[in-house]
Write a protein that holds these residues in place. Structure first.
Motif, PDB file in Angstrom:
ATOM      1  N   ASN A 173      10.634  81.199  91.192  1.00  0.00           N
ATOM      2  CA  ASN A 173      10.601  82.605  90.773  1.00  0.00           C
ATOM      3  C   ASN A 173       9.828  83.455  91.774  1.00  0.00           C
ATOM      4  O   ASN A 173      10.229  84.571  92.084  1.00  0.00           O
ATOM      5  CB  ASN A 173       9.944  82.745  89.402  1.00  0.00           C
ATOM      6  N   ALA A 174       8.695  82.913  92.253  1.00  0.00           N
ATOM      7  CA  ALA A 174       7.889  83.665  93.220  1.00  0.00           C
ATOM      8  C   ALA A 174       8.715  83.921  94.481  1.00  0.00           C
ATOM      9  O   ALA A 174       8.747  85.038  95.002  1.00  0.00           O
ATOM     10  CB  ALA A 174       6.618  82.898  93.550  1.00  0.00           C
ATOM     11  N   GLU A 205      11.913  84.052  94.761  1.00  0.00           N
ATOM     12  CA  GLU A 205      13.005  84.997  94.472  1.00  0.00           C
ATOM     13  C   GLU A 205      12.499  86.426  94.305  1.00  0.00           C
ATOM     14  O   GLU A 205      13.263  87.375  94.410  1.00  0.00           O
ATOM     15  CB  GLU A 205      13.761  84.541  93.210  1.00  0.00           C
ATOM     16  N   ALA A 206      11.183  86.554  94.009  1.00  0.00           N
ATOM     17  CA  ALA A 206      10.629  87.906  93.858  1.00  0.00           C
ATOM     18  C   ALA A 206      10.269  88.506  95.218  1.00  0.00           C
ATOM     19  O   ALA A 206       9.938  89.680  95.314  1.00  0.00           O
ATOM     20  CB  ALA A 206       9.387  87.858  92.955  1.00  0.00           C
ATOM     21  N   ASP A 242       1.807  85.728  93.769  1.00  0.00           N
ATOM     22  CA  ASP A 242       2.691  86.155  94.862  1.00  0.00           C
ATOM     23  C   ASP A 242       2.537  87.653  95.086  1.00  0.00           C
ATOM     24  O   ASP A 242       1.958  88.347  94.259  1.00  0.00           O
ATOM     25  CB  ASP A 242       4.159  85.807  94.539  1.00  0.00           C
ATOM     26  N   MET A 249       6.519  93.010  88.078  1.00  0.00           N
ATOM     27  CA  MET A 249       7.305  93.424  86.905  1.00  0.00           C
ATOM     28  C   MET A 249       6.636  94.611  86.244  1.00  0.00           C
ATOM     29  O   MET A 249       5.412  94.684  86.217  1.00  0.00           O
ATOM     30  CB  MET A 249       7.322  92.304  85.856  1.00  0.00           C
ATOM     31  N   HIS A 306      16.570  85.659  79.149  1.00  0.00           N
ATOM     32  CA  HIS A 306      16.151  86.945  79.703  1.00  0.00           C
ATOM     33  C   HIS A 306      16.029  86.826  81.216  1.00  0.00           C
ATOM     34  O   HIS A 306      15.211  86.081  81.734  1.00  0.00           O
ATOM     35  CB  HIS A 306      14.817  87.400  79.121  1.00  0.00           C
ATOM     36  N   LEU A 361      16.313  80.865  81.887  1.00  0.00           N
ATOM     37  CA  LEU A 361      15.804  79.702  81.152  1.00  0.00           C
ATOM     38  C   LEU A 361      14.553  79.107  81.781  1.00  0.00           C
ATOM     39  O   LEU A 361      13.801  78.388  81.127  1.00  0.00           O
ATOM     40  CB  LEU A 361      16.884  78.621  81.076  1.00  0.00           C
ATOM     41  N   GLY A 362      14.326  79.437  83.053  1.00  0.00           N
ATOM     42  CA  GLY A 362      13.219  78.819  83.791  1.00  0.00           C
ATOM     43  C   GLY A 362      11.887  78.942  83.074  1.00  0.00           C
ATOM     44  O   GLY A 362      11.222  77.941  82.798  1.00  0.00           O
ATOM     45  N   MET A 406      11.249  79.841  80.051  1.00  0.00           N
ATOM     46  CA  MET A 406      11.238  79.297  78.698  1.00  0.00           C
ATOM     47  C   MET A 406      10.902  77.803  78.763  1.00  0.00           C
ATOM     48  O   MET A 406      10.107  77.290  77.978  1.00  0.00           O
ATOM     49  CB  MET A 406      12.597  79.508  78.052  1.00  0.00           C
TER      50      MET A 406
HETATM   51  P1  ADP Z   1      15.523  83.478  86.015  1.00  0.00           P
HETATM   52  O1  ADP Z   1      14.678  83.058  87.192  1.00  0.00           O
HETATM   53  O2  ADP Z   1      16.758  82.659  85.875  1.00  0.00           O
HETATM   54  O3  ADP Z   1      15.799  84.949  85.976  1.00  0.00           O
HETATM   55  P2  ADP Z   1      13.168  82.899  84.521  1.00  0.00           P
HETATM   56  O4  ADP Z   1      12.962  82.546  83.084  1.00  0.00           O
HETATM   57  O5  ADP Z   1      12.680  81.929  85.521  1.00  0.00           O
HETATM   58  O6  ADP Z   1      14.717  83.168  84.687  1.00  0.00           O
HETATM   59  O7  ADP Z   1      12.502  84.308  84.775  1.00  0.00           O
HETATM   60  C1  ADP Z   1      12.785  85.401  83.930  1.00  0.00           C
HETATM   61  C2  ADP Z   1      12.531  86.739  84.597  1.00  0.00           C
HETATM   62  O8  ADP Z   1      11.130  86.915  84.797  1.00  0.00           O
HETATM   63  C3  ADP Z   1      13.119  86.889  85.974  1.00  0.00           C
HETATM   64  O9  ADP Z   1      14.472  87.298  85.929  1.00  0.00           O
HETATM   65  C4  ADP Z   1      12.226  87.959  86.590  1.00  0.00           C
HETATM   66  O10 ADP Z   1      12.646  89.243  86.218  1.00  0.00           O
HETATM   67  C5  ADP Z   1      10.895  87.698  85.960  1.00  0.00           C
HETATM   68  N1  ADP Z   1       9.985  86.955  86.850  1.00  0.00           N
HETATM   69  C6  ADP Z   1       9.630  85.671  86.758  1.00  0.00           C
HETATM   70  N2  ADP Z   1       8.765  85.317  87.722  1.00  0.00           N
HETATM   71  C7  ADP Z   1       8.541  86.423  88.456  1.00  0.00           C
HETATM   72  C8  ADP Z   1       7.725  86.731  89.619  1.00  0.00           C
HETATM   73  N3  ADP Z   1       6.960  85.799  90.211  1.00  0.00           N
HETATM   74  N4  ADP Z   1       7.745  88.016  90.082  1.00  0.00           N
HETATM   75  C9  ADP Z   1       8.496  88.954  89.478  1.00  0.00           C
HETATM   76  N5  ADP Z   1       9.287  88.728  88.407  1.00  0.00           N
HETATM   77  C10 ADP Z   1       9.311  87.496  87.883  1.00  0.00           C
END
Ligand code: ADP
Ligand code: MG
Length: 394
Positions: free
Chosen positions: A292-293, A295-296, A320, A325, A338, A347-348, A350
């Protein structure tokens, strides 16, 4: 000693002989002491305010909940304790509904959130008291409902997750089988394509097959994530070195980290004690958080992972400097499905939350839009560091 008796005594005070009066007074005093002891030892906080809203008395539980000393705050107005208490309306209502719709009931159902000395939810129940001849006053009863509310919230969450599980199990099942077939047929197709003689045709065909296979494997990944979310396995707990697990996870993700030009640092002051965890599940947690980090952070960035600990918990922070958000988003990120990503499953987190919870740990998140996010995982230590009782005393 009943009030009736007391009233009778008062009305005949001039006729009662001094010795008997003394006996009655002694009884009265011991009765009063007993009531005081009861008041001080009950769990509910009790406070009494006079008609002008000034504190008259409070018991020990109230002092503890709101963290004050009656001696210091006696005479302070109610607003010093509760911001927007409409005391006058309450005192005037005298226990009956008033024209404004009943302050009594409004107060009776109120809950307030305290942040100091720790986060607590307290139910505040205020009752106007009108005793004959006495000034109107207000009795406030406080009850700590933090644990109750937490239990309700988690029951609600469980129910919601149950519904999600049922739905997703069906979907995963329906998609999984044709996906396997698709994969096998694409492999066969790839083999056929290799024997096409014309080079241009062969190249463009094999490119098409590759795209299709990539998409199938992406879908396969999503299905696998679904199934992981659905089949929670009980963690197989054992003492684990968290720094080593973080390192292993980063190793698996090295190529993606390099491609995205992310600088990753791991800091662990001293040598942190082992945590009680399931190493496979914990790597899944770290993987999801790091992913997630990454991808952000669309165009390079920093990911700082910090490991720290206290007597009972180890804490692993993932900070990160990605896009972060907005506040309203924070409350939803752990919900299943979400996602704000085009190809996300939602789902990550969750899965992360569930694993951490099953470990008896906690996960917290803080973020500022445009500046980054920080996820904190706390896990119980394998061996709690036992302090001598004397250390905990003042
Ligand atoms: P996914 O990665 O498939 O979208 P996740 O449950 O892992 O699902 O994350 C849900 C949402 O939380 C992401 O779509 C994103 O909007 C937000 N998110 C999670 N981690 C970060 C992060 N490190 N920085 C910014 N937004 C985040
Ligand atoms: Mg994710």
């Amino acid at each position: 000693m009943s009030f009736l008796f007391f009233d009778k005594l008062l009305s005949r005070l001039d006729k009662v002989d001094p010795a008997r009066l003394q006996t009655h007074m002694a009884r009265l005093r011991s009765e009063w002491k007993m009531q005081e002891t009861i008041l001080q030892s009950i769990q509910e906080g009790v406070m009494v305010f006079d008609g002008a809203g000034r504190l008259v008395s409070a018991n020990a539980a109230a002092e503890k909940l709101l963290s004050f000393k009656t001696e210091q705050l006696r005479g302070k107005t109610m607003t010093a304790f509760f911001d927007d208490f409409d005391l006058e309306a309450l005192a005037a209502s005298g226990g009956k509904d008033d024209a404004k719709g009943g302050a009594w009931h409004r107060m009776a159902s109120r809950e307030i959130e305290l942040t100091y000395p720790e986060r607590r939810i307290v139910s505040v129940y205020a009752v106007p008291m009108h005793c004959d001849g006495a000034e109107p006053s207000v009795l406030v009863i406080l009850r700590d409902v933090t644990a109750e509310r937490a239990r309700e919230a988690s029951a609600l969450e469980d129910e919601r997750q149950g519904a999600v599980k049922q739905l997703a199990a069906g979907v995963a099942h329906e998609i999984g089988n044709p996906l396997n077939a698709l994969n096998i047929h694409l492999q066969l197709l790839g083999r056929e394509v290799r024997s096409v003689e014309d080079e241009d045709t062969r190249k463009s065909l094999s490119e098409l097959v590759d795209v299709a296979r990539n998409e199938v494997s992406r879908l396969d990944g999503i299905i696998r994530q679904f199934l992981e979310a659905l089949r929670p396995s009980k963690p197989d707990l054992r003492p684990c070195d968290m720094v080593a697990l973080v390192g292993e996870t980063l190793g698996v993700m090295r190529v993606e980290i390099e491609n995205r030009r992310i600088a990753v640092s791991v800091s662990a002051p001293g040598s942190p004690p082992e945590a009680l965890a399931d190493p496979g599940q914990m790597k899944q947690v770290f993987f999801n958080l790091v992913k997630n980090a990454l991808e952000a952070m669309a165009d390079g960035g920093r990911l700082d992972i910090g490991v720290s600990y206290d007597d009972s918990f180890i804490r692993i922070d993932f900070r990160d400097n990605g896009k972060g958000m907005p506040e309203e988003e924070l409350g939803r990120i752990f919900e299943a499905y979400h996602t704000t990503k085009e190809h996300g499953t939602g789902l990550g987190l969750m899965i992360v939350q569930r694993i951490v919870r099953d470990h008896g740990g906690q996960i917290e998140v803080s973020s500022k839009e445009g500046e980054g996010a920080c996820f904190r995982v706390r896990l119980p230590l394998a061996r709690k560091r036992v302090r001598k009782i004397a250390d905990n005393r003042e």
